[in-house]
Design an enzyme around this catalytic site. Structure first.
Site, PDB file in Angstrom:
ATOM      1  N   LYS A 163     -12.842  -4.978   1.615  1.00 48.01           N
ATOM      2  CA  LYS A 163     -13.769  -3.891   1.292  1.00 48.01           C
ATOM      3  C   LYS A 163     -15.248  -4.294   1.322  1.00 48.01           C
ATOM      4  O   LYS A 163     -16.086  -3.510   1.759  1.00 48.01           O
ATOM      5  CB  LYS A 163     -13.436  -3.326  -0.082  1.00 48.01           C
ATOM      6  CG  LYS A 163     -12.108  -2.588  -0.160  1.00 48.01           C
ATOM      7  CD  LYS A 163     -12.018  -1.971  -1.528  1.00 48.01           C
ATOM      8  CE  LYS A 163     -10.685  -1.361  -1.813  1.00 48.01           C
ATOM      9  NZ  LYS A 163     -10.708  -0.595  -3.048  1.00 48.01           N
TER      10      LYS A 163
ATOM     11  N   GLY B   6     -15.706  -4.167 -12.377  1.00 51.53           N
ATOM     12  CA  GLY B   6     -15.326  -4.560 -11.029  1.00 51.53           C
ATOM     13  C   GLY B   6     -15.649  -3.434 -10.044  1.00 51.53           C
ATOM     14  O   GLY B   6     -16.410  -2.509 -10.349  1.00 51.53           O
ATOM     15  N   GLY B   7     -15.020  -3.512  -8.876  1.00 51.64           N
ATOM     16  CA  GLY B   7     -15.291  -2.527  -7.834  1.00 51.64           C
ATOM     17  C   GLY B   7     -14.949  -1.111  -8.261  1.00 51.64           C
ATOM     18  O   GLY B   7     -15.702  -0.163  -7.988  1.00 51.64           O
ATOM     19  N   ALA B   8     -13.828  -0.963  -8.967  1.00 49.13           N
ATOM     20  CA  ALA B   8     -13.417   0.380  -9.384  1.00 49.13           C
ATOM     21  C   ALA B   8     -14.401   0.958 -10.398  1.00 49.13           C
ATOM     22  O   ALA B   8     -14.743   2.150 -10.340  1.00 49.13           O
ATOM     23  CB  ALA B   8     -12.018   0.316  -9.984  1.00 49.13           C
TER      24      ALA B   8
ATOM     25  N   SER C  67       0.816  -1.220   0.000  1.00 44.03           N
ATOM     26  CA  SER C  67       0.000   0.000   0.000  1.00 44.03           C
ATOM     27  C   SER C  67       0.848   1.269   0.000  1.00 44.03           C
ATOM     28  O   SER C  67       1.819   1.389   0.748  1.00 44.03           O
ATOM     29  CB  SER C  67      -0.912  -0.002   1.232  1.00 44.03           C
ATOM     30  OG  SER C  67      -1.584   1.240   1.304  1.00 44.03           O
TER      31      SER C  67
ATOM     32  N   ASP D 111     -13.689   6.334  -3.473  1.00 48.96           N
ATOM     33  CA  ASP D 111     -13.100   6.168  -4.819  1.00 48.96           C
ATOM     34  C   ASP D 111     -13.824   7.013  -5.873  1.00 48.96           C
ATOM     35  O   ASP D 111     -13.190   7.546  -6.791  1.00 48.96           O
ATOM     36  CB  ASP D 111     -13.111   4.694  -5.247  1.00 48.96           C
ATOM     37  CG  ASP D 111     -11.934   3.920  -4.694  1.00 48.96           C
ATOM     38  OD1 ASP D 111     -10.929   4.550  -4.305  1.00 48.96           O
ATOM     39  OD2 ASP D 111     -12.010   2.675  -4.637  1.00 48.96           O
TER      40      ASP D 111
END
Ligand code: NAP
Length: 266
Positions: free
Chosen positions: A59, A122-124, A8, A96
């Protein structure tokens, strides 16, 4: 908190701001095994921690643990930021979409000015969709290798036209904005195989992948004279929202900060 978490960039980013604003605090990576997530989150108020960011694989699981789920997290279906409220309860947010929108805005692109083509489901991609909806983007095309996943995302956000992955170039002439929200183009992954020949003049191309900063897609777009916005800004701006909630200061995203984070990506 993540598992693993050592990769990260967030500690480097938040500690830069803590230092810059002379706030007496520290941001540390916490490796937390998935089966311990609930215990780890519940311990935050007791430990005097203001909040955490969550990364893979926590998440989605956090949605079921926090006491309050903010609208952005509910719509994206994932929590990336937890805020410990004054009463000791936990609020889950997703920053985001904010990060994506701010990166576009700072790059000189109004996400509501014309049609957009989003690649990925996807999540993004969900966060991108939320941001474009909030900008009142007049038309959104969505394309994903696995069509069913795109259809499911389109159902959740409504009035989105799903385009076959093999036909994604066909709508390029109609769009003012092209967003890569897949992991293609990331170091170690194949490049996104897309010919931008039909891209409209004046269009913007943005990639949420930021390693490398100039992905093959952005490189091709730049050579065609399109406006290009890299993905690092999304990371930096999504972090602003968490920092502001935890420490009461909306921090600046400066060239100095970008350079500081980029140094660790090199
Ligand atoms: P995810 O949920 O795993 O989704 C991955 C997406 O990439 C899916 O749409 C998947 O398609 C597509 N994909 C993967 N391999 C592919 C291939 N070979 N051909 C075609 N499509 C492929 O991941 P995510 O969380 O959405 O993240 C996506 C990327 O965004 C990652 O690289 C992540 O690091 C980056 N990201 C950046 C930021 C930022 O702040 N800049 C924030 C969040 C994420 P299928 O559905 O067909 O599998």
């Amino acid at each position: 908190m993540g598992w693993p978490v050592a990769h990260s960039r967030s500690p480097r980013l938040h500690n830069f701001w803590l230092d810059h604003y002379q706030i007496d605090g520290v941001y540390v990576p916490l490796p937390v095994q998935p089966e311990h997530l609930a215990q780890a989150l519940r311990a935050l108020p007791v430990l005097g921690v203001r909040g955490v960011n969550l990364t893979i694989p926590h998440k989605e699981a956090a949605l079921r643990i926090v006491d309050h789920v903010a609208e952005d997290a509910r719509r994206v279906g994932a929590v990336n930021t937890v805020v410990v409220r004054a009463d000791g309860t936990l609020e889950g947010r997703n920053t985001d979409g904010f990060g994506f929108a701010e990166n576009l805005r700072r790059g000189g692109c109004d996400g509501g000015a014309g049609a957009a083509l989003v690649l990925g489901a996807g999540g993004a991609a969900r966060a991108v969709m939320l941001a474009l909806r909030e900008k009142n983007c007049p038309k959104i095309y969505l394309s994903n290798r696995t069509r069913e996943r795109a259809e499911s995302l389109a159902r959740d956000f409504g009035t989105i036209e799903v385009v076959d992955w093999e036909r994604k170039e066909d709508v390029l002439a109609d769009v003012a904005l092209l967003v890569n929200a897949t992991s293609l183009g990331m170091s170690g992954q194949p490049a996104l195989d897309m010919d931008l020949a039909r891209l409209a003049v004046g269009a913007t191309v943005t990639d949420i992948v930021y390693t490398p900063l100039m992905t093959p897609l952005l490189d091709q777009a730049a050579r065609r004279g399109a406006r290009v916005i890299d993905g690092l800004g999304m990371l930096l701006h999504q972090a602003r929202a968490g920092f502001a909630a935890w420490f009461g200061t909306d921090p600046d995203v400066t060239e100095e900060l970008r350079a500081h984070v980029l140094e660790s990506l090199a």
